[in-house]
Write a protein that holds these residues in place. Structure first.
Motif, PDB file in Angstrom:
ATOM      1  N   ASN A 192      43.513  37.867  59.789  1.00  0.00           N
ATOM      2  CA  ASN A 192      42.208  38.515  59.683  1.00  0.00           C
ATOM      3  C   ASN A 192      41.070  37.534  59.981  1.00  0.00           C
ATOM      4  OD1 ASN A 192      42.141  36.993  57.305  1.00  0.00           O
ATOM      5  ND2 ASN A 192      41.220  38.626  56.086  1.00  0.00           N
ATOM      6  N   ASN A 193      41.452  36.364  60.511  1.00  0.00           N
ATOM      7  CA  ASN A 193      40.479  35.339  60.915  1.00  0.00           C
ATOM      8  C   ASN A 193      39.576  34.883  59.771  1.00  0.00           C
ATOM      9  OD1 ASN A 193      41.189  35.236  63.804  1.00  0.00           O
ATOM     10  ND2 ASN A 193      40.436  37.348  63.821  1.00  0.00           N
ATOM     11  N   LYS A 194      40.141  34.879  58.565  1.00  0.00           N
ATOM     12  CA  LYS A 194      39.435  34.388  57.384  1.00  0.00           C
ATOM     13  C   LYS A 194      40.277  33.295  56.724  1.00  0.00           C
ATOM     14  CE  LYS A 194      36.319  37.701  57.770  1.00  0.00           C
ATOM     15  NZ  LYS A 194      34.914  37.430  58.170  1.00  0.00           N
ATOM     16  N   ASN A 195      39.611  32.427  55.979  1.00  0.00           N
ATOM     17  CA  ASN A 195      40.307  31.342  55.292  1.00  0.00           C
ATOM     18  C   ASN A 195      40.710  31.811  53.891  1.00  0.00           C
ATOM     19  OD1 ASN A 195      41.345  28.816  54.712  1.00  0.00           O
ATOM     20  ND2 ASN A 195      39.367  27.982  54.081  1.00  0.00           N
ATOM     21  N   ASN A 196      41.742  32.657  53.846  1.00  0.00           N
ATOM     22  CA  ASN A 196      42.212  33.203  52.572  1.00  0.00           C
ATOM     23  C   ASN A 196      42.964  32.124  51.789  1.00  0.00           C
ATOM     24  OD1 ASN A 196      41.409  35.941  53.511  1.00  0.00           O
ATOM     25  ND2 ASN A 196      43.096  35.623  54.937  1.00  0.00           N
ATOM     26  N   LYS A 197      43.019  32.288  50.464  1.00  0.00           N
ATOM     27  CA  LYS A 197      43.593  31.225  49.643  1.00  0.00           C
ATOM     28  C   LYS A 197      44.317  31.800  48.431  1.00  0.00           C
ATOM     29  CE  LYS A 197      44.030  26.853  48.342  1.00  0.00           C
ATOM     30  NZ  LYS A 197      44.893  25.913  49.088  1.00  0.00           N
ATOM     31  N   ALA A 198      45.466  31.202  48.090  1.00  0.00           N
ATOM     32  CA  ALA A 198      46.226  31.605  46.907  1.00  0.00           C
ATOM     33  C   ALA A 198      46.162  30.511  45.843  1.00  0.00           C
ATOM     34  CB  ALA A 198      47.678  31.879  47.284  1.00  0.00           C
ATOM     35  N   TYR A 199      46.081  30.943  44.569  1.00  0.00           N
ATOM     36  CA  TYR A 199      46.037  30.011  43.438  1.00  0.00           C
ATOM     37  C   TYR A 199      47.079  30.401  42.397  1.00  0.00           C
ATOM     38  CZ  TYR A 199      41.389  28.790  45.275  1.00  0.00           C
ATOM     39  OH  TYR A 199      40.348  28.404  46.092  1.00  0.00           O
ATOM     40  N   ASN A 200      47.513  29.408  41.631  1.00  0.00           N
ATOM     41  CA  ASN A 200      48.475  29.624  40.544  1.00  0.00           C
ATOM     42  C   ASN A 200      47.893  29.010  39.272  1.00  0.00           C
ATOM     43  OD1 ASN A 200      51.744  28.195  39.750  1.00  0.00           O
ATOM     44  ND2 ASN A 200      50.862  30.108  39.053  1.00  0.00           N
ATOM     45  N   LYS A 201      46.901  29.726  38.695  1.00  0.00           N
ATOM     46  CA  LYS A 201      46.162  29.186  37.558  1.00  0.00           C
ATOM     47  C   LYS A 201      45.986  30.225  36.461  1.00  0.00           C
ATOM     48  CE  LYS A 201      43.284  25.921  40.211  1.00  0.00           C
ATOM     49  NZ  LYS A 201      43.547  24.694  39.434  1.00  0.00           N
ATOM     50  N   ASP A 202      45.704  29.753  35.263  1.00  0.00           N
ATOM     51  CA  ASP A 202      45.171  30.621  34.218  1.00  0.00           C
ATOM     52  C   ASP A 202      43.808  31.077  34.722  1.00  0.00           C
ATOM     53  OD1 ASP A 202      43.589  31.487  31.996  1.00  0.00           O
ATOM     54  OD2 ASP A 202      44.886  30.375  30.625  1.00  0.00           O
ATOM     55  N   ILE A 203      43.544  32.354  34.719  1.00  0.00           N
ATOM     56  CA  ILE A 203      42.321  32.883  35.330  1.00  0.00           C
ATOM     57  C   ILE A 203      41.068  32.284  34.709  1.00  0.00           C
ATOM     58  CG2 ILE A 203      42.217  34.890  33.781  1.00  0.00           C
ATOM     59  CD1 ILE A 203      41.128  34.643  37.518  1.00  0.00           C
ATOM     60  N   PHE A 204      41.144  31.876  33.435  1.00  0.00           N
ATOM     61  CA  PHE A 204      39.959  31.332  32.772  1.00  0.00           C
ATOM     62  C   PHE A 204      39.650  29.901  33.202  1.00  0.00           C
ATOM     63  CE2 PHE A 204      41.455  34.611  29.700  1.00  0.00           C
ATOM     64  CZ  PHE A 204      40.365  35.461  29.827  1.00  0.00           C
ATOM     65  N   THR A 205      40.571  29.273  33.912  1.00  0.00           N
ATOM     66  CA  THR A 205      40.332  27.914  34.406  1.00  0.00           C
ATOM     67  C   THR A 205      39.986  27.898  35.892  1.00  0.00           C
ATOM     68  OG1 THR A 205      42.638  27.445  35.023  1.00  0.00           O
ATOM     69  CG2 THR A 205      42.003  27.041  32.726  1.00  0.00           C
ATOM     70  N   LEU A 206      40.036  29.052  36.539  1.00  0.00           N
ATOM     71  CA  LEU A 206      39.757  29.118  37.973  1.00  0.00           C
ATOM     72  C   LEU A 206      38.255  29.104  38.220  1.00  0.00           C
ATOM     73  CD1 LEU A 206      40.953  29.462  40.840  1.00  0.00           C
ATOM     74  CD2 LEU A 206      40.771  31.940  40.517  1.00  0.00           C
ATOM     75  N   ASP A 207      37.790  28.120  38.947  1.00  0.00           N
ATOM     76  CA  ASP A 207      36.364  27.972  39.249  1.00  0.00           C
ATOM     77  C   ASP A 207      36.101  28.491  40.655  1.00  0.00           C
ATOM     78  OD1 ASP A 207      33.712  27.289  39.246  1.00  0.00           O
ATOM     79  OD2 ASP A 207      34.050  25.137  39.560  1.00  0.00           O
ATOM     80  N   ILE A 208      35.588  29.713  40.750  1.00  0.00           N
ATOM     81  CA  ILE A 208      35.381  30.337  42.047  1.00  0.00           C
ATOM     82  C   ILE A 208      34.249  31.352  41.953  1.00  0.00           C
ATOM     83  CG2 ILE A 208      37.045  32.207  41.649  1.00  0.00           C
ATOM     84  CD1 ILE A 208      37.940  31.859  44.573  1.00  0.00           C
ATOM     85  N   SER A 209      33.495  31.476  43.043  1.00  0.00           N
ATOM     86  CA  SER A 209      32.388  32.429  43.106  1.00  0.00           C
ATOM     87  C   SER A 209      32.615  33.374  44.279  1.00  0.00           C
ATOM     88  CB  SER A 209      31.055  31.688  43.277  1.00  0.00           C
ATOM     89  OG  SER A 209      29.987  32.596  43.382  1.00  0.00           O
ATOM     90  N   VAL A 210      32.664  34.677  43.993  1.00  0.00           N
ATOM     91  CA  VAL A 210      32.923  35.673  45.036  1.00  0.00           C
ATOM     92  C   VAL A 210      32.034  36.894  44.829  1.00  0.00           C
ATOM     93  CG1 VAL A 210      35.326  35.012  45.503  1.00  0.00           C
ATOM     94  CG2 VAL A 210      34.817  36.612  43.651  1.00  0.00           C
ATOM     95  N   ASP A 211      31.955  37.728  45.868  1.00  0.00           N
ATOM     96  CA  ASP A 211      31.140  38.947  45.779  1.00  0.00           C
ATOM     97  C   ASP A 211      31.776  39.997  44.871  1.00  0.00           C
ATOM     98  OD1 ASP A 211      29.455  37.805  47.699  1.00  0.00           O
ATOM     99  OD2 ASP A 211      30.535  38.748  49.356  1.00  0.00           O
ATOM    100  N   LEU A 212      33.115  40.070  44.898  1.00  0.00           N
ATOM    101  CA  LEU A 212      33.831  41.110  44.146  1.00  0.00           C
ATOM    102  C   LEU A 212      35.078  40.512  43.508  1.00  0.00           C
ATOM    103  CD1 LEU A 212      34.567  44.763  45.140  1.00  0.00           C
ATOM    104  CD2 LEU A 212      36.511  43.279  44.591  1.00  0.00           C
ATOM    105  N   VAL A 213      35.324  40.929  42.258  1.00  0.00           N
ATOM    106  CA  VAL A 213      36.545  40.526  41.562  1.00  0.00           C
ATOM    107  C   VAL A 213      37.322  41.780  41.174  1.00  0.00           C
ATOM    108  CG1 VAL A 213      37.544  39.256  39.645  1.00  0.00           C
ATOM    109  CG2 VAL A 213      35.401  38.484  40.638  1.00  0.00           C
ATOM    110  N   TYR A 214      38.609  41.784  41.486  1.00  0.00           N
ATOM    111  CA  TYR A 214      39.482  42.901  41.148  1.00  0.00           C
ATOM    112  C   TYR A 214      40.440  42.448  40.053  1.00  0.00           C
ATOM    113  CZ  TYR A 214      43.338  46.243  41.593  1.00  0.00           C
ATOM    114  OH  TYR A 214      44.333  47.168  41.334  1.00  0.00           O
ATOM    115  N   PHE A 215      40.461  43.195  38.940  1.00  0.00           N
ATOM    116  CA  PHE A 215      41.323  42.878  37.801  1.00  0.00           C
ATOM    117  C   PHE A 215      42.412  43.927  37.645  1.00  0.00           C
ATOM    118  CE2 PHE A 215      37.195  41.219  35.740  1.00  0.00           C
ATOM    119  CZ  PHE A 215      37.364  39.954  36.264  1.00  0.00           C
ATOM    120  N   ASP A 216      43.638  43.493  37.605  1.00  0.00           N
ATOM    121  CA  ASP A 216      44.755  44.349  37.221  1.00  0.00           C
ATOM    122  C   ASP A 216      45.572  43.547  36.221  1.00  0.00           C
ATOM    123  OD1 ASP A 216      46.641  46.328  37.011  1.00  0.00           O
ATOM    124  OD2 ASP A 216      47.595  45.925  38.947  1.00  0.00           O
ATOM    125  N   THR A 217      45.064  43.483  35.000  1.00  0.00           N
ATOM    126  CA  THR A 217      45.648  42.645  33.957  1.00  0.00           C
ATOM    127  C   THR A 217      46.965  43.237  33.460  1.00  0.00           C
ATOM    128  OG1 THR A 217      44.573  43.837  32.143  1.00  0.00           O
ATOM    129  CG2 THR A 217      43.306  42.063  33.180  1.00  0.00           C
TER     130      THR A 217
END
Length: 338
Positions: A192-217
């Motif tokens: 999709n010509n974007k720099n997508n990224k995967a993480y393996n973290k506790d969500i509360f330690t992830l430092d990231i800023s985005v337009d939209l966050v999707y939660f499926d806890t």
């Protein structure tokens, strides 16, 4: 030049039977996401990456996170990976026992008569160690994804009534299933010509800023049994860290599961605080929460928290019957805070 396994002109998300997967709800969720204005998105509990995948299809920059390592590898294979494909030569090389290499036999020695036949456990020991030698992280994750698909020994060998699939299919050799799933994931990869990224973290330690966050806890039903995903899929998580697997096992458990860890979203007494903490952390983003009408806390309780941080809260719903659920009149819900 190496021949490709199977490269398709179009891509297709591979079907999955994982617990809680939103595979069958992709079109409905996508329809709701398309109404929102965003360019960057985080799938914070990405699981099978089925929703991250549709956001990738929407040409968004997609970030995935999951605390379970096998889900991280799924995201790395399908979302972060824009172009890597596995060739027939690479497949054949992975399944071969290498001359002069001293293979460990941890799966064979530890999981006898639990999930797989004796010769299948030996095969897994060889293949997972070959996979771990790979330098290309995306191909490594693709091979791991293909290993994550296999019915357990009880279902395959018991004389019981079967409601889906057939024993002939389940009894095909590992190698045949493995090849089939490699072709499936090859056909799912697209750029999709974007720099997508995967993480393996506790969500509360992830430092990231985005337009939209999707939660499926993780989901706690008001009545019924909570699925502890780390326990349910412990063998898959163990496969991702073969070298250290032995250190993580609770050897007193029947199925040699991993040692228990605390998850606030699996704690009935504390889950409301979990949602409060989560929503507050991402209050600057559009928040989209996947939920069910019979969940704990209630939709009203979650909406009340959202209203503390967002100007508007909308609720979209659709009638949906989960395959493994006997409950009637359930609704799948999206709680959207803008």
């Amino acid at each position: 030049m190496r021949a490709e396994l199977n490269l398709f002109q179009t891509h297709k998300f591979p079907r999955t039977r994982y617990q809680g997967s939103k595979y069958k709800l992709q079109a409905w969720i996508k329809n709701n996401l398309e109404k929102l204005d965003f360019e960057t998105a985080l799938d914070a509990f990405s699981g099978t990456s089925s929703i991250a995948y549709i956001m990738k299809e929407m040409d968004k920059t997609v970030y995935c996170n999951d605390i379970l390592a096998f889900n991280y590898h799924i995201a790395q294979a399908l979302i972060e990976n824009n172009s890597q494909q596995i060739t027939k030569d690479e497949f054949e090389d992975i399944i071969k026992k290498k001359e002069g290499y001293q293979y460990a036999s941890f799966i064979h020695d530890t999981f006898e008569d639990i999930y797989f036949l004796d010769e299948e456990n030996r095969w897994l020991d060889i293949v997972i160690q070959n996979i771990n030698k790979l330098q290309n992280k995306h191909k490594k994750s693709m091979f791991l994804w293909a290993l994550f698909h296999r019915k357990n020994l009880y279902v395959r060998t018991s004389d019981v009534k079967r409601n889906f699939g057939n024993k002939t299919t389940w009894d095909k050799p590992f190698e045949e299933h493995f090849y089939k799933f490699i072709k499936e994931i090859n056909s799912a990869i697209f750029n999709n010509n974007k720099n997508n990224k995967a993480y393996n973290k506790d969500i509360f330690t992830l430092d990231i800023s985005v337009d939209l966050v999707y939660f499926d806890t993780p989901y706690i039903p008001q009545k019924g049994t909570l699925t502890h995903y780390r326990d349910f899929y412990h063998f898959l998580d163990g496969l991702t860290d073969y070298k250290n697997w032995h250190k993580q096992i609770d050897y007193t458990s029947k199925h040699k599961k991993l040692k228990s860890t605390y998850n606030i979203f699996e704690d009935k007494k504390n889950i409301l605080n979990g949602f409060e903490k989560l929503i507050k952390k991402f209050k600057e983003s559009i928040i989209v929460i996947s939920y069910r009408s019979d969940g704990m806390p209630t939709i009203e309780e979650i909406s009340k928290i959202l209203k503390k941080y967002k100007k508007s809260v909308e609720i979209e719903s659709i009638d949906y019957q989960y395959v493994l659920s006997k409950k009637q009149e359930l609704k799948e819900v999206l709680i959207i805070g803008k």
